[in-house]
Write a protein that holds these residues in place. Structure first.
Motif, PDB file in Angstrom:
ATOM      1  N   GLN A 144      41.384  37.232 -18.265  1.00  0.00           N
ATOM      2  CA  GLN A 144      41.886  38.447 -17.643  1.00  0.00           C
ATOM      3  C   GLN A 144      41.703  38.356 -16.131  1.00  0.00           C
ATOM      4  N   ALA A 145      42.734  38.719 -15.390  1.00  0.00           N
ATOM      5  CA  ALA A 145      42.658  38.738 -13.928  1.00  0.00           C
ATOM      6  C   ALA A 145      42.204  40.118 -13.468  1.00  0.00           C
ATOM      7  N   LEU A 146      41.176  40.160 -12.619  1.00  0.00           N
ATOM      8  CA  LEU A 146      40.645  41.421 -12.114  1.00  0.00           C
ATOM      9  C   LEU A 146      40.570  41.383 -10.593  1.00  0.00           C
ATOM     10  N   GLN A 147      40.707  42.552  -9.982  1.00  0.00           N
ATOM     11  CA  GLN A 147      40.524  42.680  -8.543  1.00  0.00           C
ATOM     12  C   GLN A 147      39.037  42.834  -8.239  1.00  0.00           C
ATOM     13  N   CYS A 148      38.545  42.011  -7.323  1.00  0.00           N
ATOM     14  CA  CYS A 148      37.121  41.999  -6.983  1.00  0.00           C
ATOM     15  C   CYS A 148      36.945  42.360  -5.509  1.00  0.00           C
ATOM     16  N   GLU A 149      36.117  43.350  -5.253  1.00  0.00           N
ATOM     17  CA  GLU A 149      35.827  43.764  -3.881  1.00  0.00           C
ATOM     18  C   GLU A 149      34.762  42.841  -3.285  1.00  0.00           C
ATOM     19  N   ARG A 150      35.037  42.310  -2.111  1.00  0.00           N
ATOM     20  CA  ARG A 150      34.112  41.401  -1.434  1.00  0.00           C
ATOM     21  C   ARG A 150      33.730  41.972  -0.066  1.00  0.00           C
ATOM     22  N   ILE A 151      32.548  41.578   0.397  1.00  0.00           N
ATOM     23  CA  ILE A 151      32.114  41.940   1.749  1.00  0.00           C
ATOM     24  C   ILE A 151      31.955  40.649   2.544  1.00  0.00           C
ATOM     25  N   LEU A 152      32.666  40.559   3.659  1.00  0.00           N
ATOM     26  CA  LEU A 152      32.634  39.356   4.486  1.00  0.00           C
ATOM     27  C   LEU A 152      31.523  39.451   5.528  1.00  0.00           C
ATOM     28  N   ASN A 153      30.650  38.466   5.535  1.00  0.00           N
ATOM     29  CA  ASN A 153      29.637  38.256   6.581  1.00  0.00           C
ATOM     30  C   ASN A 153      28.778  39.477   6.917  1.00  0.00           C
ATOM     31  N   PRO A 154      28.230  40.168   5.916  1.00  0.00           N
ATOM     32  CA  PRO A 154      27.292  41.248   6.245  1.00  0.00           C
ATOM     33  C   PRO A 154      25.942  40.678   6.681  1.00  0.00           C
ATOM     34  N   ASN A 155      25.130  41.536   7.269  1.00  0.00           N
ATOM     35  CA  ASN A 155      23.815  41.100   7.748  1.00  0.00           C
ATOM     36  C   ASN A 155      22.823  42.245   7.576  1.00  0.00           C
ATOM     37  N   TYR A 156      21.653  41.929   7.048  1.00  0.00           N
ATOM     38  CA  TYR A 156      20.650  42.954   6.768  1.00  0.00           C
ATOM     39  C   TYR A 156      19.273  42.475   7.227  1.00  0.00           C
ATOM     40  N   LYS A 157      18.390  43.438   7.438  1.00  0.00           N
ATOM     41  CA  LYS A 157      16.977  43.124   7.638  1.00  0.00           C
ATOM     42  C   LYS A 157      16.212  43.786   6.499  1.00  0.00           C
ATOM     43  N   VAL A 158      15.333  43.021   5.883  1.00  0.00           N
ATOM     44  CA  VAL A 158      14.585  43.505   4.722  1.00  0.00           C
ATOM     45  C   VAL A 158      13.104  43.560   5.067  1.00  0.00           C
ATOM     46  N   TYR A 159      12.464  44.636   4.626  1.00  0.00           N
ATOM     47  CA  TYR A 159      11.028  44.826   4.835  1.00  0.00           C
ATOM     48  C   TYR A 159      10.364  44.976   3.466  1.00  0.00           C
ATOM     49  N   LEU A 160       9.263  44.270   3.267  1.00  0.00           N
ATOM     50  CA  LEU A 160       8.500  44.355   2.024  1.00  0.00           C
ATOM     51  C   LEU A 160       7.096  44.843   2.347  1.00  0.00           C
ATOM     52  N   LEU A 161       6.675  45.903   1.691  1.00  0.00           N
ATOM     53  CA  LEU A 161       5.314  46.413   1.845  1.00  0.00           C
ATOM     54  C   LEU A 161       4.517  46.006   0.615  1.00  0.00           C
ATOM     55  N   ILE A 162       3.468  45.204   0.826  1.00  0.00           N
ATOM     56  CA  ILE A 162       2.704  44.629  -0.286  1.00  0.00           C
ATOM     57  C   ILE A 162       1.220  44.846  -0.021  1.00  0.00           C
ATOM     58  N   GLU A 163       0.522  45.381  -1.007  1.00  0.00           N
ATOM     59  CA  GLU A 163      -0.910  45.646  -0.855  1.00  0.00           C
ATOM     60  C   GLU A 163      -1.751  44.391  -1.083  1.00  0.00           C
ATOM     61  N   ASP A 164      -1.335  43.554  -2.010  1.00  0.00           N
ATOM     62  CA  ASP A 164      -2.127  42.400  -2.431  1.00  0.00           C
ATOM     63  C   ASP A 164      -1.935  41.226  -1.466  1.00  0.00           C
ATOM     64  N   ASP A 165      -3.039  40.707  -0.924  1.00  0.00           N
ATOM     65  CA  ASP A 165      -2.952  39.607   0.043  1.00  0.00           C
ATOM     66  C   ASP A 165      -2.418  38.326  -0.593  1.00  0.00           C
ATOM     67  N   ASN A 166      -2.873  38.012  -1.810  1.00  0.00           N
ATOM     68  CA  ASN A 166      -2.414  36.788  -2.472  1.00  0.00           C
ATOM     69  C   ASN A 166      -0.919  36.846  -2.761  1.00  0.00           C
ATOM     70  N   LEU A 167      -0.461  38.000  -3.235  1.00  0.00           N
ATOM     71  CA  LEU A 167       0.970  38.155  -3.502  1.00  0.00           C
ATOM     72  C   LEU A 167       1.765  38.060  -2.207  1.00  0.00           C
ATOM     73  N   THR A 168       1.235  38.644  -1.143  1.00  0.00           N
ATOM     74  CA  THR A 168       1.890  38.548   0.167  1.00  0.00           C
ATOM     75  C   THR A 168       2.058  37.091   0.581  1.00  0.00           C
ATOM     76  N   ASP A 169       0.982  36.330   0.465  1.00  0.00           N
ATOM     77  CA  ASP A 169       1.030  34.917   0.871  1.00  0.00           C
ATOM     78  C   ASP A 169       1.994  34.120   0.000  1.00  0.00           C
ATOM     79  N   ASN A 170       2.004  34.409  -1.309  1.00  0.00           N
ATOM     80  CA  ASN A 170       2.900  33.684  -2.218  1.00  0.00           C
ATOM     81  C   ASN A 170       4.364  33.975  -1.903  1.00  0.00           C
ATOM     82  N   ILE A 171       4.675  35.243  -1.652  1.00  0.00           N
ATOM     83  CA  ILE A 171       6.062  35.605  -1.354  1.00  0.00           C
ATOM     84  C   ILE A 171       6.483  35.029  -0.004  1.00  0.00           C
ATOM     85  N   TYR A 172       5.601  35.109   0.977  1.00  0.00           N
ATOM     86  CA  TYR A 172       5.912  34.545   2.298  1.00  0.00           C
ATOM     87  C   TYR A 172       6.207  33.046   2.183  1.00  0.00           C
ATOM     88  N   ALA A 173       5.352  32.331   1.441  1.00  0.00           N
ATOM     89  CA  ALA A 173       5.547  30.889   1.274  1.00  0.00           C
ATOM     90  C   ALA A 173       6.830  30.587   0.507  1.00  0.00           C
TER      91      ALA A 173
END
Length: 270
Positions: A144-173
């Protein structure tokens, strides 16, 4: 002690943040929902995107740097049929239980070589302490052929608030050196992560302004319902949503809220 990891996400080509309730068209949210960002983090850690082990330990805020440009594309969807079958058949299990040692050793070897099961896992399977099925491709029902909406070249900044130091280090790495190739939206929507930073023990402040999308309603914004989490109920998966205010730049808050100032951006994890 809380930590903030923040980074830029840029899409070099295009992306689709699929609206799960759309049927005849493949619509896209204007921004990646929090669930999409969480899936990106889990993927970088080498875990399944729907692994919610850390969901309550990570708060996510998203800032729109560039909405990108929306366009339409035609995609072809193929519906196929699969059939489940056990990788160890009941007939073989009965023969093994009746004392066929050669068949037992052959199946252990086959399960190890073809499916990567350990000896203990293979024995559990043969002893019917667990079940593993394989899918056999049966053929194509239709395309089946469907129409798909696309976004060209968007840009975002993401912030993560994490209490656990080990989890912070693992995600950063893992963001610096992900376990798998990363994408945002669909599996071929590549993403580039830049400028990964950590703030240790950031100072929380009363804010009257906000730079990140807001869970709730504020003036001069696009109001959309974004997925926050999914829950399986029987054979269906329920999508739980909340109203978010989307905007680029800075907006005034209805009232003061607790948040953080990061590189002159007003960040609220709500």
């Amino acid at each position: 002690m809380p930590n903030i990891i923040y980074f830029n996400l840029s899409i070099p080509y295009w992306v689709n943040f699929r609206v799960p309730t759309a049927i005849n068209f493949i619509l896209s949210f204007s921004v990646p929902p929090p669930t999409t960002i969480y899936g990106l983090i889990m993927n970088s850690l080498g875990k399944f995107q729907n692994d919610y082990t850390f969901y309550d330990k990570i708060k996510i805020a998203i800032q729109i740097n560039d909405y990108g440009q929306k366009t339409w594309d035609t995609v072809s969807y193929m519906k196929t049929a699969d059939r489940k079958s056990m990788i160890v058949k009941n007939k073989e299990i009965k023969q093994i239980q009746d004392g066929d040692q050669k068949l037992f050793e052959d199946k252990i070897r086959e399960l190890n070589e073809n499916y990567g099961l350990s000896i203990q896992e293979a024995e559990n399977l043969i002893n019917k302490q667990s079940s593993i099925y394989k899918s056999d491709f049966q053929g194509v029902f239709y395309t089946q052929a469907l129409q798909c909406e696309r976004i060209l070249n968007p840009n975002y900044k993401v912030y993560l608030l994490i209490e656990d130091d080990n989890l912070t280090d693992n995600i950063y790495a893992s963001l610096k050196n992900p376990k798998r190739p990363l994408y945002l939206g669909q599996s071929d929507d590549f993403v580039i992560i830049k400028n990964i930073n950590i703030i240790r023990n950031p100072k929380e402040q009363n804010l009257k302004k906000i730079s990140t999308i807001y869970r709730g309603i504020i003036e001069n914004s696009e109001i959309v319902k974004l997925p926050e989490y999914f829950k399986k109920r029987g054979r269906t998966i329920k999508c739980f949503k909340a109203n978010y205010s989307l905007f680029k730049g800075v907006r005034d808050l209805p009232s003061e809220e607790q948040g953080y100032i990061v590189e002159n951006n007003y960040v609220i994890f709500n």
